[in-house]
Design a protein around this motif. Structure first.
Motif, PDB file in Angstrom:
ATOM      1  N   GLN A 193       0.827  -1.217   0.000  1.00  0.00           N
ATOM      2  CA  GLN A 193       0.000   0.000   0.000  1.00  0.00           C
ATOM      3  C   GLN A 193       0.862   1.269   0.000  1.00  0.00           C
ATOM      4  O   GLN A 193       0.461   2.286  -0.554  1.00  0.00           O
ATOM      5  CB  GLN A 193      -0.946   0.018   1.215  1.00  0.00           C
ATOM      6  N   SER A 218      -3.912   1.049   6.926  1.00  0.00           N
ATOM      7  CA  SER A 218      -2.508   0.872   7.321  1.00  0.00           C
ATOM      8  C   SER A 218      -1.945   2.169   7.885  1.00  0.00           C
ATOM      9  O   SER A 218      -1.943   3.207   7.217  1.00  0.00           O
ATOM     10  CB  SER A 218      -1.683   0.433   6.105  1.00  0.00           C
ATOM     11  N   ASP A 247      -1.509  -3.667  19.551  1.00  0.00           N
ATOM     12  CA  ASP A 247      -0.337  -3.490  20.421  1.00  0.00           C
ATOM     13  C   ASP A 247      -0.670  -3.698  21.900  1.00  0.00           C
ATOM     14  O   ASP A 247       0.220  -3.631  22.753  1.00  0.00           O
ATOM     15  CB  ASP A 247       0.270  -2.084  20.223  1.00  0.00           C
ATOM     16  N   ILE A 284      -5.136  -8.127  13.125  1.00  0.00           N
ATOM     17  CA  ILE A 284      -4.205  -7.256  12.373  1.00  0.00           C
ATOM     18  C   ILE A 284      -2.953  -8.019  11.928  1.00  0.00           C
ATOM     19  O   ILE A 284      -2.587  -7.986  10.764  1.00  0.00           O
ATOM     20  CB  ILE A 284      -3.780  -6.020  13.212  1.00  0.00           C
TER      21      ILE A 284
HETATM   22  C1  EPZ Z   1       2.203   0.273  12.999  1.00  0.00           C
HETATM   23  O1  EPZ Z   1       2.827  -0.723  12.222  1.00  0.00           O
HETATM   24  C2  EPZ Z   1       2.921   0.270  14.322  1.00  0.00           C
HETATM   25  N1  EPZ Z   1       4.330   0.552  14.094  1.00  0.00           N
HETATM   26  C3  EPZ Z   1       2.750  -1.072  15.013  1.00  0.00           C
HETATM   27  O2  EPZ Z   1       3.300  -0.967  16.296  1.00  0.00           O
HETATM   28  C4  EPZ Z   1       1.265  -1.395  15.159  1.00  0.00           C
HETATM   29  O3  EPZ Z   1       1.128  -2.711  15.643  1.00  0.00           O
HETATM   30  C5  EPZ Z   1       0.571  -1.283  13.806  1.00  0.00           C
HETATM   31  O4  EPZ Z   1       0.829   0.005  13.204  1.00  0.00           O
HETATM   32  C6  EPZ Z   1      -0.955  -1.467  13.891  1.00  0.00           C
HETATM   33  O5  EPZ Z   1      -1.496  -0.485  14.725  1.00  0.00           O
HETATM   34  C7  EPZ Z   1       4.738   1.802  13.980  1.00  0.00           C
HETATM   35  O6  EPZ Z   1       3.961   2.757  14.063  1.00  0.00           O
HETATM   36  C8  EPZ Z   1       6.205   2.023  13.775  1.00  0.00           C
HETATM   37  P1  EPZ Z   1       0.024  -1.269   9.524  1.00  0.00           P
HETATM   38  P2  EPZ Z   1       2.592  -0.771  10.656  1.00  0.00           P
HETATM   39  O7  EPZ Z   1       0.625  -0.815   8.238  1.00  0.00           O
HETATM   40  O8  EPZ Z   1       2.467   0.627  10.153  1.00  0.00           O
HETATM   41  C9  EPZ Z   1      -1.303  -4.759   6.499  1.00  0.00           C
HETATM   42  C10 EPZ Z   1       4.570  -1.591  18.136  1.00  0.00           C
HETATM   43  O9  EPZ Z   1       4.474  -2.582  18.921  1.00  0.00           O
HETATM   44  N2  EPZ Z   1      -0.592  -4.005   5.461  1.00  0.00           N
HETATM   45  O10 EPZ Z   1      -1.056  -0.447  10.131  1.00  0.00           O
HETATM   46  O11 EPZ Z   1       3.618  -1.653  10.067  1.00  0.00           O
HETATM   47  C11 EPZ Z   1      -0.349  -5.373   7.518  1.00  0.00           C
HETATM   48  O12 EPZ Z   1       0.158  -6.600   7.069  1.00  0.00           O
HETATM   49  C12 EPZ Z   1       4.424  -1.795  16.651  1.00  0.00           C
HETATM   50  O13 EPZ Z   1       4.790  -0.437  18.526  1.00  0.00           O
HETATM   51  C13 EPZ Z   1      -0.682  -4.399   4.151  1.00  0.00           C
HETATM   52  O14 EPZ Z   1      -1.340  -5.395   3.804  1.00  0.00           O
HETATM   53  O15 EPZ Z   1       1.178  -1.478  10.602  1.00  0.00           O
HETATM   54  C14 EPZ Z   1      -1.247  -5.474   8.736  1.00  0.00           C
HETATM   55  O16 EPZ Z   1      -2.019  -6.647   8.636  1.00  0.00           O
HETATM   56  C15 EPZ Z   1       4.386  -3.219  16.256  1.00  0.00           C
HETATM   57  N3  EPZ Z   1      -0.026  -3.675   3.196  1.00  0.00           N
HETATM   58  C16 EPZ Z   1      -2.186  -4.283   8.608  1.00  0.00           C
HETATM   59  O17 EPZ Z   1      -2.100  -3.866   7.249  1.00  0.00           O
HETATM   60  C17 EPZ Z   1       0.708  -2.565   3.494  1.00  0.00           C
HETATM   61  O18 EPZ Z   1       1.286  -1.949   2.585  1.00  0.00           O
HETATM   62  C18 EPZ Z   1      -1.852  -3.107   9.502  1.00  0.00           C
HETATM   63  O19 EPZ Z   1      -0.481  -2.758   9.339  1.00  0.00           O
HETATM   64  C19 EPZ Z   1       0.783  -2.167   4.844  1.00  0.00           C
HETATM   65  C20 EPZ Z   1       0.122  -2.898   5.808  1.00  0.00           C
END
Ligand code: EPZ
Length: 430
Positions: A126, A163, A305, A327
């Motif tokens: 994404q 995301s 988290d 998630i």
């Molecule tokens: C952020 O991670 C946080 N990290 C995570 O915190 C947190 O768990 C997460 O958001 C969910 O709230 C930071 O802010 C540095 P996402 P991020 O993109 O941005 C899917 C902690 O413990 N997805 O919201 O990587 C993904 O696989 C950490 O502090 C896609 O499919 O999370 C997931 O299932 C761990 N394609 C969902 O979306 C993409 O391009 C949410 O991921 C991006 C994500």
């Protein structure tokens, strides 16, 4: 090897001060590279992930001046390289925020593919889709994501999943694109809003952050700013659950209670008392904990988290609880460790079925990732006897002075570097 040594059994009692939000600080630090003027950041948490990012920024020529432990002045007027590839940066997720920020300002950036906690597949499709929609070419080569554009032009982007990372990255790049960008199905987490507020304080024109649709009118330049990072919702929630699990009475200070609503709701459901004031929340756990069901969801749902922390509480509650992780698919790795402390949990796919037990017993355990590590420490604080928690480097990624804050609340916890220190602790706590 550093480890926490813990003697369980003391209810946590007292006040704890919450620091700035790690997950807001990371994109805000990255976004500071989008101006040549100086940016002053306050309430910066002093944790490993933010420090690794600051080191990487310094390596590309950003002037980083830590004026106090939680204050930093940043000047990116003389950036010397648009390639971010330090050893440390590969280990943190937020490295890719420099991609969105530098693509926005310089129309070119190369950043080592992100690491971060191993909690499941962490796709970046994404992010790439968003950058391409703005007109950038994006390739992954030799472990680097390379993004470049002649011009960035505003676009209408629909995110297939909500995301946090992709919303933040696209928002940064679009802040300096030509014309208007609309991000639909954007993430609504408080740290997304905090970054938008920070960018606006630098002269960006972003509306709708905190809702499903963010509208960004690109501006040609951003200017310096002074900004204070919001309190850490997850650090606060962790201490709130620590109070519940240890049958304590803890006032969590310097928080935004609104950000904690889903956490408060679950604590009330399991029988804790929660009192809210303007900028603090008191959690009292005087009754046995009750069972419940919870499913992790994007904000304002219950945060992924906080999933390990609530599981640690439910495993000590009366009856059967169900926790569904929606998630990240690999976020139950800590359950084996908790089982070694006496928990009765069966994981089926993305669901944990928890039969509450009367007590945990101390054991030697390892932190598998940041939040699970913190949750295991809480379990050890409630356990009968002594526990050791290894791999605390994960916990240090996102919790500042974790053991000191716990100690201040009456926990018997020490950081031990050697067997001798461990033995000394054992002798002392008896
Ligand atoms: C952020 O991670 C946080 N990290 C995570 O915190 C947190 O768990 C997460 O958001 C969910 O709230 C930071 O802010 C540095 P996402 P991020 O993109 O941005 C899917 C902690 O413990 N997805 O919201 O990587 C993904 O696989 C950490 O502090 C896609 O499919 O999370 C997931 O299932 C761990 N394609 C969902 O979306 C993409 O391009 C949410 O991921 C991006 C994500």
């Amino acid at each position: 090897m550093e480890q926490y040594v813990i003697k369980g059994g003391n209810p946590l009692v007292g006040d704890v001060e919450i620091g700035g939000a790690k997950n807001a600080a990371l994109p805000i630090l990255a976004a500071s590279t989008m101006t040549d003027e100086t940016v002053y950041i306050e309430n910066l948490p002093d944790v490993r992930d933010t420090n690794v990012l600051l080191d990487a920024m310094q390596a590309i020529g950003v002037m980083v001046k830590r004026t106090e432990r939680h204050k930093v002045a940043l000047n990116s007027g003389n950036i010397t390289s648009l390639v971010v590839d330090t050893e440390g940066i590969k280990k943190i997720r937020a490295s890719y925020y420099l991609l969105g920020a530098m693509l926005g300002k310089y129309k070119h950036a190369q950043v080592a593919l992100p690491g971060g906690c191993d909690i499941g597949c962490r796709a970046i499709d994404q992010h790439i889709k968003g950058f391409r929609a703005l007109g950038a070419e994006v390739v992954i080569e030799h472990g680097l994501i390379k993004a470049s554009a002649q011009r960035l032009v505003g676009s209408h982007i629909y995110m297939d999943v909500s995301s946090v990372g992709a919303t933040i990255n696209v928002m940064m790049a679009a802040a300096m694109a030509e014309g208007v960008t609309i991000i639909e199905n954007s993430a609504k987490e408080p740290h997304v809003v905090d970054l938008a507020n920070f960018l606006n304080s630098m002269g960006a024109n972003i509306k709708g952050a905190g809702t499903d649709v963010i509208r960004i009118k690109g501006v040609p330049r951003l200017h310096g700013s002074e900004y204070t990072i919001i309190p850490d919702q997850i650090e606060a929630g962790t201490f709130m659950f620590a109070a519940a699990v240890t049958k304590g009475d803890v006032t969590v200070k310097n928080v935004i209670p609104k950000h904690l609503e889903s956490i408060t709701a679950k604590l009330l459901e399991i029988g804790c008392e929660v009192e809210e004031a303007d900028d603090c929340v008191r959690v009292v756990a005087s009754k046995p904990l009750a069972h419940t069901q919870v499913k992790t969801l994007p904000y304002p749902g219950f945060p992924t988290d906080m999933q390990p922390q609530i599981t640690v509480a439910l495993a000590l509650s009366k009856g059967t609880s169900i926790v569904t992780e929606s998630i990240f698919e690999n976020r139950f790795k800590y359950v084996d460790e908790l089982t070694r402390m006496g928990a009765n949990i069966k994981v089926e796919g993305n669901t944990a079925i928890i039969d509450g037990v009367e007590k945990y017993t101390g054991a030697s355990i390892s932190a598998p990732d940041l939040r699970a590590g913190a949750a295991l420490v809480i379990a050890a604080l409630a356990a009968e006897g002594i526990s050791t928690v290894d791999d605390i480097k994960y916990i240090e990624r996102g919790y500042e002075d974790f053991h000191l804050k716990l100690k201040n609340l009456g926990a018997q916890i020490e950081l031990a570097q050697t067997e001798k220190e461990f033995q000394k602790f054992k002798l002392r706590v008896g």
